[in-house]
Design a protein around this motif. Structure first.
Motif, PDB file in Angstrom:
ATOM      1  N   GLN A  34      29.109  26.652 -39.564  1.00  0.00           N
ATOM      2  CA  GLN A  34      28.649  27.902 -40.154  1.00  0.00           C
ATOM      3  C   GLN A  34      27.147  28.020 -39.939  1.00  0.00           C
ATOM      4  N   PRO A  35      26.679  29.098 -39.322  1.00  0.00           N
ATOM      5  CA  PRO A  35      25.250  29.246 -39.041  1.00  0.00           C
ATOM      6  C   PRO A  35      24.460  29.584 -40.304  1.00  0.00           C
ATOM      7  N   LEU A  36      23.168  29.492 -40.166  1.00  0.00           N
ATOM      8  CA  LEU A  36      22.250  29.832 -41.248  1.00  0.00           C
ATOM      9  C   LEU A  36      22.204  31.337 -41.438  1.00  0.00           C
ATOM     10  N   GLU A  37      22.173  31.778 -42.673  1.00  0.00           N
ATOM     11  CA  GLU A  37      21.997  33.195 -42.978  1.00  0.00           C
ATOM     12  C   GLU A  37      20.604  33.598 -42.488  1.00  0.00           C
ATOM     13  N   ASN A  60      22.398  24.284 -34.358  1.00  0.00           N
ATOM     14  CA  ASN A  60      22.523  24.631 -35.772  1.00  0.00           C
ATOM     15  C   ASN A  60      21.555  23.805 -36.623  1.00  0.00           C
ATOM     16  N   GLU A  61      20.275  23.872 -36.237  1.00  0.00           N
ATOM     17  CA  GLU A  61      19.226  23.115 -36.918  1.00  0.00           C
ATOM     18  C   GLU A  61      17.996  23.993 -37.131  1.00  0.00           C
ATOM     19  N   ILE A  73      21.832  21.851 -40.473  1.00  0.00           N
ATOM     20  CA  ILE A  73      22.426  22.878 -41.335  1.00  0.00           C
ATOM     21  C   ILE A  73      23.902  22.535 -41.435  1.00  0.00           C
ATOM     22  N   ILE A  74      24.346  22.267 -42.658  1.00  0.00           N
ATOM     23  CA  ILE A  74      25.720  21.837 -42.898  1.00  0.00           C
ATOM     24  C   ILE A  74      26.416  22.892 -43.743  1.00  0.00           C
ATOM     25  N   ASP A  75      27.489  23.462 -43.215  1.00  0.00           N
ATOM     26  CA  ASP A  75      28.238  24.524 -43.900  1.00  0.00           C
ATOM     27  C   ASP A  75      27.325  25.672 -44.314  1.00  0.00           C
ATOM     28  N   GLY A  76      26.353  26.004 -43.453  1.00  0.00           N
ATOM     29  CA  GLY A  76      25.447  27.109 -43.722  1.00  0.00           C
ATOM     30  C   GLY A  76      24.297  26.765 -44.651  1.00  0.00           C
ATOM     31  N   ILE A  77      24.225  25.514 -45.100  1.00  0.00           N
ATOM     32  CA  ILE A  77      23.182  25.092 -46.041  1.00  0.00           C
ATOM     33  C   ILE A  77      22.210  24.156 -45.329  1.00  0.00           C
ATOM     34  N   PRO A  78      20.919  24.521 -45.263  1.00  0.00           N
ATOM     35  CA  PRO A  78      19.949  23.636 -44.620  1.00  0.00           C
ATOM     36  C   PRO A  78      19.721  22.377 -45.461  1.00  0.00           C
TER      37      PRO A  78
END
Length: 101
Positions: A34-37, A60-61, A73-78
């Motif tokens: 899941q990408p970052l918002e 995704n970092e 970034i894990i499951d959209g959470i940095p």
């Protein structure tokens, strides 16, 4: 770390925490991370340097070019814990005041 006005950051975080229109629990089973918002990026800064970060979609970092580190970034959470970051350079920059041979 958050920067900027508290109201804007709080609204973005509330929207994100409530699902923000993203299909939570959809059961799609995709392995795609899941990408970052994107709206969060303007509020996030490196906890070490207090400088803005760059989002790298391919890994995704969140990247700090100055220090040469990347926060996952894990499951959209940095994950902004410095110990969780990986080095992006083979040789870290020399410390201030140190002399190179």
């Amino acid at each position: 770390m958050l920067r900027g006005s508290g109201r804007g950051a709080a609204a973005v975080l509330r929207r994100w925490a409530s699902g923000g229109g993203q299909g939570q629990g959809s059961g799609s089973g995709s392995a795609r991370p899941q990408p970052l918002e994107p709206s969060l990026l303007r509020f996030l800064v490196c906890p070490l340097s207090k400088r803005p970060l760059r989002y790298e979609e391919a890994t995704n970092e969140l990247i700090n070019e100055e220090l040469g580190i990347a926060y996952p970034i894990i499951d959209g959470i940095p994950n902004m814990i410095p110990e969780a970051a990986r080095m992006t350079r083979k040789n870290p920059p020399p410390a201030e005041g140190s002399k190179q041979p």
